[in-house]
Design a protein around this motif. Sequence first.
Motif, PDB file in Angstrom:
ATOM      1  N   ARG A   1       0.805  -1.211   0.000  1.00  0.00           N
ATOM      2  CA  ARG A   1       0.000   0.000   0.000  1.00  0.00           C
ATOM      3  C   ARG A   1       0.840   1.263   0.000  1.00  0.00           C
ATOM      4  O   ARG A   1       0.330   2.334  -0.247  1.00  0.00           O
ATOM      5  N   GLY A   2       2.133   1.129   0.283  1.00  0.00           N
ATOM      6  CA  GLY A   2       2.949   2.325   0.385  1.00  0.00           C
ATOM      7  C   GLY A   2       3.323   2.955  -0.945  1.00  0.00           C
ATOM      8  O   GLY A   2       3.925   4.004  -0.995  1.00  0.00           O
TER       9      GLY A   2
ATOM     10  N   ALA B   1      -0.024   7.061  -4.527  1.00  0.00           N
ATOM     11  CA  ALA B   1      -0.682   8.193  -3.899  1.00  0.00           C
ATOM     12  C   ALA B   1      -2.098   7.779  -3.499  1.00  0.00           C
ATOM     13  O   ALA B   1      -2.757   7.027  -4.214  1.00  0.00           O
ATOM     14  N   ALA B   2      -2.522   8.262  -2.339  1.00  0.00           N
ATOM     15  CA  ALA B   2      -3.857   7.911  -1.870  1.00  0.00           C
ATOM     16  C   ALA B   2      -4.390   9.043  -1.019  1.00  0.00           C
ATOM     17  O   ALA B   2      -3.631   9.797  -0.451  1.00  0.00           O
TER      18      ALA B   2
ATOM     19  N   TYR C   1      -6.775  10.172   2.239  1.00  0.00           N
ATOM     20  CA  TYR C   1      -7.345   9.708   3.503  1.00  0.00           C
ATOM     21  C   TYR C   1      -8.131  10.852   4.124  1.00  0.00           C
ATOM     22  O   TYR C   1      -7.965  12.004   3.760  1.00  0.00           O
TER      23      TYR C   1
ATOM     24  N   PRO D   1       4.395   7.312   2.602  1.00  0.00           N
ATOM     25  CA  PRO D   1       3.146   6.562   2.657  1.00  0.00           C
ATOM     26  C   PRO D   1       2.353   6.782   3.946  1.00  0.00           C
ATOM     27  O   PRO D   1       2.841   7.361   4.904  1.00  0.00           O
ATOM     28  N   TRP D   2       1.135   6.280   3.948  1.00  0.00           N
ATOM     29  CA  TRP D   2       0.326   6.162   5.154  1.00  0.00           C
ATOM     30  C   TRP D   2       1.033   5.198   6.111  1.00  0.00           C
ATOM     31  O   TRP D   2       1.648   4.229   5.665  1.00  0.00           O
ATOM     32  N   ARG D   3       0.963   5.492   7.403  1.00  0.00           N
ATOM     33  CA  ARG D   3       1.512   4.552   8.397  1.00  0.00           C
ATOM     34  C   ARG D   3       0.596   4.522   9.605  1.00  0.00           C
ATOM     35  O   ARG D   3       0.183   5.566  10.097  1.00  0.00           O
ATOM     36  N   ASP D   4       0.290   3.318  10.081  1.00  0.00           N
ATOM     37  CA  ASP D   4      -0.433   3.215  11.339  1.00  0.00           C
ATOM     38  C   ASP D   4       0.081   2.009  12.124  1.00  0.00           C
ATOM     39  O   ASP D   4       0.802   1.168  11.602  1.00  0.00           O
TER      40      ASP D   4
ATOM     41  N   GLY E   1      -0.812  -1.773  10.917  1.00  0.00           N
ATOM     42  CA  GLY E   1      -0.313  -2.158   9.597  1.00  0.00           C
ATOM     43  C   GLY E   1       1.186  -2.031   9.435  1.00  0.00           C
ATOM     44  O   GLY E   1       1.799  -2.748   8.644  1.00  0.00           O
ATOM     45  N   ASP E   2       1.784  -1.120  10.149  1.00  0.00           N
ATOM     46  CA  ASP E   2       3.183  -0.794   9.843  1.00  0.00           C
ATOM     47  C   ASP E   2       4.197  -1.081  10.944  1.00  0.00           C
ATOM     48  O   ASP E   2       5.385  -1.147  10.669  1.00  0.00           O
TER      49      ASP E   2
ATOM     50  N   GLN F   1       0.294   9.520  15.445  1.00  0.00           N
ATOM     51  CA  GLN F   1      -0.671   8.418  15.291  1.00  0.00           C
ATOM     52  C   GLN F   1      -1.426   8.124  16.578  1.00  0.00           C
ATOM     53  O   GLN F   1      -2.595   7.778  16.545  1.00  0.00           O
TER      54      GLN F   1
ATOM     55  N   LEU G   1      -6.009  14.180   3.589  1.00  0.00           N
ATOM     56  CA  LEU G   1      -4.564  13.944   3.551  1.00  0.00           C
ATOM     57  C   LEU G   1      -4.240  13.203   2.269  1.00  0.00           C
ATOM     58  O   LEU G   1      -4.884  12.200   1.949  1.00  0.00           O
ATOM     59  N   LEU G   2      -3.258  13.701   1.534  1.00  0.00           N
ATOM     60  CA  LEU G   2      -2.781  12.983   0.346  1.00  0.00           C
ATOM     61  C   LEU G   2      -1.403  12.426   0.643  1.00  0.00           C
ATOM     62  O   LEU G   2      -0.476  13.169   0.975  1.00  0.00           O
ATOM     63  N   THR G   3      -1.277  11.100   0.538  1.00  0.00           N
ATOM     64  CA  THR G   3       0.028  10.477   0.773  1.00  0.00           C
ATOM     65  C   THR G   3       0.734  10.230  -0.560  1.00  0.00           C
ATOM     66  O   THR G   3       0.120  10.304  -1.625  1.00  0.00           O
ATOM     67  N   ASN G   4       2.020   9.912  -0.462  1.00  0.00           N
ATOM     68  CA  ASN G   4       2.851   9.702  -1.652  1.00  0.00           C
ATOM     69  C   ASN G   4       2.672  10.838  -2.648  1.00  0.00           C
ATOM     70  O   ASN G   4       2.675  10.640  -3.860  1.00  0.00           O
TER      71      ASN G   4
END
Lengths: 245, 586
Positions: free
Chosen positions: A24-25, A28-29, A31, B40-43, B46-47, B254, B269-272
């Motif tokens: 998933r990393g 772009a996504a 949230y 990336p998203w991290r929580d 999951g991470d 977090q 929030l936009l990641t990457n």
Amino acid sequence: MSLQTRRRVLQFMLLGSTAFAAPRGLFAAEYGRGKGMPWSPLKGETPYYGTNDDRFFSPAERETVAAICARLIPSDSDGPGASEADVVTFLDRQMAGFYGRGQHWYMQGPFGEGTATQGYQSEHPPAMLYRLALAELDSYCRTENGYPFVDLPAETQDEILTGLDEETIEFKGVSAKAFFDLILKNAVEGFFADPIYGGNRDMIAWRYIGFPGTRYDYRDFVGHGGAAVRLEPVSLMGRPGWNRS
Amino acid sequence: MTKQLRSVDVVLVGFGWTGAIYAEKLTAAGLEVRAFERGPWRDTPGDFATTFAQDELRYYWRHGMFQEASQATLTFRNNGAQTALPMRHWGSFLPGNGVGGAGVHWNGQTYRFLPSDFEARSHNEDRYGPLPEHMTVQDYGVTYEELEPHFDYFEKICGICGQAGNLNGRTVDGGNPYEGPRSDDYPNPPMQMTFSQDRFAASARELGLNPFPVPSANMSRAYVNPLGLQLAPCTYCGFCEKHGCGNYSKSSPQTTIIPVLMQRPNFSLLTNSEVLRIEKSADGSRTTGVTYVDTSGDTYFQPAEMVVLCAYPLENTRLLLLSQIGEPYDPRTGEGVVGKNYCYQVMSSATVFFEEEFTNGFIGAGALGMVADDYNGDNFDHSGLGFIGGGYIACHTTNARPIESHPVPDGVPRWGSKWKRAVRENFLKTTSVGVHGASMAHRSNYLDLDPTYTDAHGRPLLRMTYDFTLNDRRLTQHLTPVAEQIARGMGGREVKVNDRRGSYDSVPYQTTHNTGGTIMGADPATSVVNRYCQSWDCPNLFVAGAGLFPQNAGYNPTGTVGALAYWSVDAIINQYLRQTGPLVQT
């Protein structure tokens, strides 16, 4: 790197990944927007741990690397060394993976020699530095000693490694010192890393020094007052008794 | 082609501690906030869940949660006569990446700077006379008293565990007698100390010093913060710094803010998605938004009424330089401001090797420690010493992760049988007394854009020109012997002194406390932002983080970074939104 190249690299990484789901990393996504914390099963990125199929070294290279590691972390009367811990398998897997390729390192030129305080400046990623240096080591040993490194007595091997460390031996086209520093660092990593990466077999190095591994709750032992706390080690994949018949 | 998006009230560039703080307060005030994070998203589940978080190779040595050097690194040289070369992989410091930033993989040592640290030039000149030429130390433009309520709130958000030493001017036993007055106690009691801290405290007291528990963002007990988020007691697992906490025991964006933020419809929030540039109006008097690129390679223009830079200090500086906002600093003339006063931290230590006793360093936590502040800031008389500032002296038990932490005594070779045996003999029997020294600004230490090397998008890398200064050297020469003296009083077999000599070296890990480059102050000629962290050039641009520090104090930065963010966002909500424009008139 141009954007197009970057896109290709991303595609390559995806195709080359062993994961069946896209990590998933990578993309772009968005949230938020009141949707709460996202969660879905099995979406975490798995570590690159390598398997027996992940090989970089040729058989001769592998023998030489094993011989070097056996001098850096020797097996002796005090306890096990790199050989028992199978550090060479760790190194082989690492060199076959993203680390060996220098995938996360900044590898754009121009390349300059730099000062010691500027760090690693070789144009070669780790795996290629190993390959070139091992060839140079082989040719040095054959010229100076008449035999390849693996066939030399331990004392001679130690003298040669000292020569690399202290820069009295130099290689052509690749820094002997950079190679020595890297293989020493990597060998220590392989000796002490979690066994999922192929070295530290059966947590042999952790047991040797008394490290209990990846236990995560020591609240009962905080007030040890200077007494020994002896605990059998646990790895990320458990203990040998748990997953072997 | 760049696609244009619908305008939002606020864009945040970077989503670590300060991004989460600004986002929470600004969305609560009713604004639409959009954050951009290049990682990336991290929580937690999951991470870095407990089942796999304790992986030293993956997270530290293979840089699992740090900025991708392949995408963007920086170049480094010790002085302007050298050619800067890229840091091809991280060494001396570890910039974070991904949601939570370095707030995921910090240790959690959470201090307030001393009142005098915020007035480093005026305070020291009042007491000792003019500072040396080329020492570009400045006042912050904001005082400890003004920041106090914001320190207090950040400590409550994090649930910091500590022992107050100065409650409203009243000295409290067992705390730091030198700290600025606190309006309230720490929300939680200190962590439980181990053998090493007990020995350190006894030795320090013997020398007449005043040891106190390190203020810790690792929980000493279960805690619910003012946002209703719950933290769990720390289990002393020893995988804190450079790792995420799988147990919700370490305060991070977090664990303390993000879950609340994610419930709010006016936050996204936009990641990457990496911000390439801050855009300006034609006359350069305002920012109009940001241009960013996502992983498909597409670029977008995100218009906004206000932009806040919440990335790491090094990246905030680079973004200002790339966007041509503010005058770049020129070390030859001493003029210009962006990139000025880059500072670091001057670290040294004394390792204690015990013979009989076990320190069991694997039973540890990122902020588990006892510390003495008697040689920090201006807590001691500097007359005739030839330097200003100081550092704390502490004994932490943060970890015994074996790749990183296997100290051996002096005279042991670095490989072979003797080395291996020394590692085994000492692994469970060492601790260390560390000096965490201030770093004072100097005219020749700065950040600018590299003329040669570029990042994955073709933009110039940041160039760091840095070496330890005369002040740094005198400081470390004065304080390291104190650490050694404490170490010698701890009852070990021998002590090894690891002093700081020679030039700054970018290779061995020292600390991720890079400061300056976007400094705050009272005068637009010598600072990038005003006392409210608002750009002097574009009033609708704010900057957060340790880049604001005009010089670095002898403490970990996060407490002060958090307080400055709450101070700034408070000024935005209570002053700026009522009448947009400069909050400080020039």
